[in-house]
Motif scaffolding. Structure first.
Motif, mmCIF file in Angstrom:
data_model
loop_
_atom_site.group_PDB
_atom_site.id
_atom_site.type_symbol
_atom_site.label_atom_id
_atom_site.label_comp_id
_atom_site.label_asym_id
_atom_site.label_seq_id
_atom_site.Cartn_x
_atom_site.Cartn_y
_atom_site.Cartn_z
ATOM 1 N N UNK A 19 36.267 101.756 6.341
ATOM 2 C CA UNK A 19 34.975 102.402 6.602
ATOM 3 C C UNK A 19 34.632 102.350 8.087
ATOM 4 N N UNK A 20 35.004 101.248 8.750
ATOM 5 C CA UNK A 20 34.692 101.093 10.170
ATOM 6 C C UNK A 20 35.651 101.866 11.063
ATOM 7 N N UNK A 21 36.928 101.899 10.674
ATOM 8 C CA UNK A 21 37.940 102.523 11.517
ATOM 9 C C UNK A 21 38.838 103.416 10.663
ATOM 10 N N UNK A 27 32.134 114.830 10.259
ATOM 11 C CA UNK A 27 32.561 113.446 10.038
ATOM 12 C C UNK A 27 33.782 113.110 10.880
ATOM 13 N N UNK A 28 34.732 114.050 10.936
ATOM 14 C CA UNK A 28 35.970 113.819 11.672
ATOM 15 C C UNK A 28 35.713 113.665 13.168
ATOM 16 N N UNK A 29 34.923 114.567 13.741
ATOM 17 C CA UNK A 29 34.681 114.493 15.179
ATOM 18 C C UNK A 29 33.821 113.285 15.538
ATOM 19 N N UNK A 30 32.960 112.851 14.623
ATOM 20 C CA UNK A 30 32.183 111.625 14.869
ATOM 21 C C UNK A 30 33.108 110.414 14.920
ATOM 22 N N UNK A 31 34.126 110.420 14.056
ATOM 23 C CA UNK A 31 35.092 109.315 14.067
ATOM 24 C C UNK A 31 35.864 109.296 15.379
ATOM 25 N N UNK A 32 36.296 110.473 15.834
ATOM 26 C CA UNK A 32 37.027 110.540 17.106
ATOM 27 C C UNK A 32 36.135 110.106 18.259
ATOM 28 N N UNK A 44 44.874 110.025 8.593
ATOM 29 C CA UNK A 44 44.973 110.700 7.300
ATOM 30 C C UNK A 44 43.575 110.973 6.743
ATOM 31 N N UNK A 45 42.717 109.961 6.847
ATOM 32 C CA UNK A 45 41.354 110.144 6.361
ATOM 33 C C UNK A 45 40.577 111.152 7.183
ATOM 34 N N UNK A 46 40.782 111.161 8.491
ATOM 35 C CA UNK A 46 40.092 112.114 9.364
ATOM 36 C C UNK A 46 40.507 113.544 9.036
#
Length: 240
Positions: A56-58, A71-76, A62-64
């Motif tokens: 959940x934190x990192x 959600x994906x760009x927020x993770x990046x 694959x998940x991105x």
């Protein structure tokens, strides 16, 4: 970084903990060394993250890939925070780079204020060869360091850049024998720490903002910074 058996390959967890470690540094810390344990600085992205879903934190790549764009760009964006080592005016970051500095390893070195390279160093922006793009802040930093044309020749081919070439094009601050890398880093740090902290901080702030300002605006910022320094030297801003 301390994964010498993996040539200090990086994962999203690496970036999460690097961000936390830098954010936790007290304001009294003036110099930060960034280096890798073992013969290589960092061989880049750990290939295992291509198939890992992460946490959940990192989240893993694959998940991105399976997330929506927001959600994906927020993770990046959260990953990119770890590559912001040069933005704090009061902290001078020094990368001590030897062996491989590939992909994320290259971008981590680029995020530092000063790069001291060993003679065996090999830089490469290898993301394109994996079907990816450099997304950790490196594209702007390398263009500002070496210019667009040279940056394109490095980033669009994924080729290796030797210590000699890196020195010639201004990619690194200095090149030294491998056995003198730590000594050279200590010497740079000693020069910085010997100077008044406030003056170093003000000067770094001016340098950081220079590329985004006109000459007139930069000179105005210099005047204002100098006024603050003169008042401090005269003891006029001290609290009684």
């Amino acid at each position: 970084m301390n994964r010498p058996d993996k040539r200090n390959a990086q994962t999203p967890e690496t970036w999460l903990w690097l961000t936390r470690a830098v954010n936790a540094l007290p304001g009294t810390v003036r110099v930060l060394f960034v280096r890798g344990e073992g013969p290589s600085f960092s061989a880049g992205l750990d290939r295992a993250v291509f198939t890992a879903e992460g946490t959940d934190e990192a989240p893993g790549l694959f998940g991105i890939a399976h997330a929506d764009q927001e959600t994906a760009t927020a993770a990046i964006a959260s990953f990119q925070q770890a590559f912001d080592l040069g933005s704090r005016p009061g902290l001078v970051s020094i990368a001590l780079v030897q062996g491989y500095a590939i992909g994320a390893g290259f971008q981590l070195a680029l995020s530092c204020d000063i790069r001291i390279a060993a003679q065996d160093v090999q830089f490469s922006m290898a993301e394109v060869s994996l079907g990816l793009v450099p997304d950790l802040g490196g594209t702007k930093r390398i263009v500002e360091l070496v210019g667009y044309s040279k940056a394109a020749s490095i980033c669009l081919t994924g080729r290796r850049v030797s210590a000699e070439e890196a020195d010639q094009i201004g990619l690194v601050t200095a090149v030294v024998p491998v056995e003198r890398l730590a000594e050279a880093g200590d010497a740079f740090a000693a020069q910085i720490l010997a100077l008044p902290a406030a003056a170093v901080t003000e000067t770094k702030a001016l340098l950081l903002a220079a590329s985004g300002r006109s000459q007139d605006d930069q000179q105005r910022a210099e005047r204002e910074a100098q006024y603050r320094q003169l008042r401090a030297l005269a003891g006029l801003d001290r609290e009684d």
